[in-house]
Motif scaffolding. Structure first.
Motif, PDB file in Angstrom:
ATOM      1  N   VAL A   1      -2.646   2.028  10.389  1.00 45.62           N
ATOM      2  CA  VAL A   1      -1.461   1.868   9.531  1.00 45.62           C
ATOM      3  C   VAL A   1      -1.425   2.969   8.488  1.00 45.62           C
ATOM      4  O   VAL A   1      -0.366   3.529   8.190  1.00 45.62           O
ATOM      5  N   ALA A   2      -2.587   3.313   7.939  1.00 49.11           N
ATOM      6  CA  ALA A   2      -2.655   4.375   6.931  1.00 49.11           C
ATOM      7  C   ALA A   2      -2.266   5.726   7.523  1.00 49.11           C
ATOM      8  O   ALA A   2      -1.694   6.569   6.832  1.00 49.11           O
TER       9      ALA A   2
ATOM     10  N   GLY B   1       0.821  -1.212   0.000  1.00 55.04           N
ATOM     11  CA  GLY B   1       0.000   0.000   0.000  1.00 55.04           C
ATOM     12  C   GLY B   1       0.854   1.261   0.000  1.00 55.04           C
ATOM     13  O   GLY B   1       0.556   2.217  -0.717  1.00 55.04           O
ATOM     14  N   GLY B   2       1.921   1.266   0.769  1.00 59.59           N
ATOM     15  CA  GLY B   2       2.820   2.418   0.787  1.00 59.59           C
ATOM     16  C   GLY B   2       3.535   2.617  -0.531  1.00 59.59           C
ATOM     17  O   GLY B   2       3.670   3.739  -1.026  1.00 59.59           O
ATOM     18  N   VAL B   3       3.991   1.531  -1.133  1.00 58.04           N
ATOM     19  CA  VAL B   3       4.692   1.619  -2.420  1.00 58.04           C
ATOM     20  C   VAL B   3       3.745   2.125  -3.507  1.00 58.04           C
ATOM     21  O   VAL B   3       4.117   2.978  -4.317  1.00 58.04           O
ATOM     22  N   LEU B   4       2.504   1.622  -3.521  1.00 55.53           N
ATOM     23  CA  LEU B   4       1.533   2.104  -4.508  1.00 55.53           C
ATOM     24  C   LEU B   4       1.256   3.594  -4.333  1.00 55.53           C
ATOM     25  O   LEU B   4       1.130   4.326  -5.319  1.00 55.53           O
ATOM     26  N   ALA B   5       1.174   4.048  -3.102  1.00 57.32           N
ATOM     27  CA  ALA B   5       0.930   5.466  -2.845  1.00 57.32           C
ATOM     28  C   ALA B   5       2.079   6.324  -3.373  1.00 57.32           C
ATOM     29  O   ALA B   5       1.850   7.354  -4.022  1.00 57.32           O
ATOM     30  N   VAL B   6       3.313   5.908  -3.116  1.00 56.64           N
ATOM     31  CA  VAL B   6       4.466   6.680  -3.591  1.00 56.64           C
ATOM     32  C   VAL B   6       4.538   6.656  -5.114  1.00 56.64           C
ATOM     33  O   VAL B   6       4.805   7.682  -5.742  1.00 56.64           O
ATOM     34  N   LEU B   7       4.297   5.506  -5.701  1.00 57.77           N
ATOM     35  CA  LEU B   7       4.319   5.427  -7.167  1.00 57.77           C
ATOM     36  C   LEU B   7       3.248   6.316  -7.783  1.00 57.77           C
ATOM     37  O   LEU B   7       3.485   6.953  -8.817  1.00 57.77           O
TER      38      LEU B   7
ATOM     39  N   VAL C   1      -5.406   7.792   0.656  1.00 55.19           N
ATOM     40  CA  VAL C   1      -6.618   6.980   0.435  1.00 55.19           C
ATOM     41  C   VAL C   1      -6.264   5.702  -0.327  1.00 55.19           C
ATOM     42  O   VAL C   1      -6.769   4.626  -0.006  1.00 55.19           O
ATOM     43  N   LEU C   2      -5.376   5.800  -1.324  1.00 50.77           N
ATOM     44  CA  LEU C   2      -4.965   4.620  -2.080  1.00 50.77           C
ATOM     45  C   LEU C   2      -4.297   3.593  -1.171  1.00 50.77           C
ATOM     46  O   LEU C   2      -4.593   2.397  -1.254  1.00 50.77           O
ATOM     47  N   SER C   3      -3.408   4.037  -0.292  1.00 51.81           N
ATOM     48  CA  SER C   3      -2.756   3.090   0.619  1.00 51.81           C
ATOM     49  C   SER C   3      -3.770   2.483   1.586  1.00 51.81           C
ATOM     50  O   SER C   3      -3.729   1.286   1.864  1.00 51.81           O
ATOM     51  N   TRP C   4      -4.706   3.284   2.079  1.00 56.27           N
ATOM     52  CA  TRP C   4      -5.718   2.792   3.006  1.00 56.27           C
ATOM     53  C   TRP C   4      -6.619   1.759   2.330  1.00 56.27           C
ATOM     54  O   TRP C   4      -6.901   0.698   2.890  1.00 56.27           O
ATOM     55  N   VAL C   5      -7.064   2.056   1.108  1.00 56.76           N
ATOM     56  CA  VAL C   5      -7.927   1.123   0.377  1.00 56.76           C
ATOM     57  C   VAL C   5      -7.169  -0.169   0.060  1.00 56.76           C
ATOM     58  O   VAL C   5      -7.722  -1.274   0.180  1.00 56.76           O
ATOM     59  N   THR C   6      -5.904  -0.052  -0.327  1.00 59.75           N
ATOM     60  CA  THR C   6      -5.100  -1.249  -0.607  1.00 59.75           C
ATOM     61  C   THR C   6      -5.005  -2.127   0.626  1.00 59.75           C
ATOM     62  O   THR C   6      -5.166  -3.353   0.547  1.00 59.75           O
TER      63      THR C   6
ATOM     64  N   MET D   1      -2.988  15.412  -4.145  1.00 58.06           N
ATOM     65  CA  MET D   1      -2.226  14.240  -4.534  1.00 58.06           C
ATOM     66  C   MET D   1      -1.815  13.430  -3.304  1.00 58.06           C
ATOM     67  O   MET D   1      -1.917  12.200  -3.297  1.00 58.06           O
ATOM     68  N   LEU D   2      -1.368  14.107  -2.257  1.00 57.49           N
ATOM     69  CA  LEU D   2      -0.977  13.397  -1.039  1.00 57.49           C
ATOM     70  C   LEU D   2      -2.190  12.768  -0.361  1.00 57.49           C
ATOM     71  O   LEU D   2      -2.109  11.644   0.151  1.00 57.49           O
ATOM     72  N   GLY D   3      -3.321  13.467  -0.375  1.00 56.41           N
ATOM     73  CA  GLY D   3      -4.549  12.887   0.171  1.00 56.41           C
ATOM     74  C   GLY D   3      -4.996  11.676  -0.626  1.00 56.41           C
ATOM     75  O   GLY D   3      -5.429  10.662  -0.065  1.00 56.41           O
TER      76      GLY D   3
END
Length: 150
Positions: free
Chosen positions: A77-78, A22-28, A60-65, A54-56
């Motif tokens: 964790v998010a 989730g963290g890697v997807l958010a950074v990418l 959300v992307l990391s949380w959903v993942t 973008m940061l928000g």
């Protein structure tokens, strides 16, 4: 609530791996979208709003993942993941000189550590032992940017 008190080693590893993903997807997502949303002289207000949005969106992307990966509960964790990852990235590596793969590895480690720190059933002593260095690193990496230079 009782089901979170004891996690098997397999469940703990899965929790860390899903959180790291989730963290890697958010950074990418942030890296790939930066500068792509609006360019040119007609975009005066968009850059002001672009970074927070973008940061928000990355959060959300990391949380959903993590939620889709059955990390329960995913919201701690998010919330902790970006702070732990930022503390590690800002203080431990020079972002401008390291390749993206190294930054992604450090972010993945930060999110995995956040997954361990927020796991239910972790004893208070272990939680304090894991959180304290991250708080110190985060403060050490952020406070110098907030204090004006002499």
């Amino acid at each position: 609530m009782g089901q979170y008190l004891r996690m098997s080693l397999r469940e703990s590893v899965r929790r860390c791996l899903v959180s790291a993903a989730g963290g890697v997807l958010a950074v990418l997502a942030v890296v790939l979208l930066r500068g792509q949303l609006c360019a040119g002289s007609g975009c005066l207000v968009v850059p002001i709003l672009q970074e927070p949005l973008m940061l928000g969106g990355a959060w959300v992307l990391s949380w959903v993942t993590m939620a889709l990966g059955r990390v329960r509960p995913a919201w701690p964790v998010a919330l902790a993941g970006p702070m732990v990852a930022a503390a590690l990235v800002i203080r431990l590596i020079d972002v401008a000189k390291w390749p993206l793969a190294a930054i992604l590895a450090v972010v993945a480690a930060g999110y995995a550590l956040a997954a361990v720190m927020t796991a239910a059933g972790l004893s208070p002593a272990w939680r304090i032992a894991l959180v304290t260095p991250m708080v110190v690193l985060f403060a050490w990496s952020v406070v110098p940017h907030l204090v004006p230079a002499p």
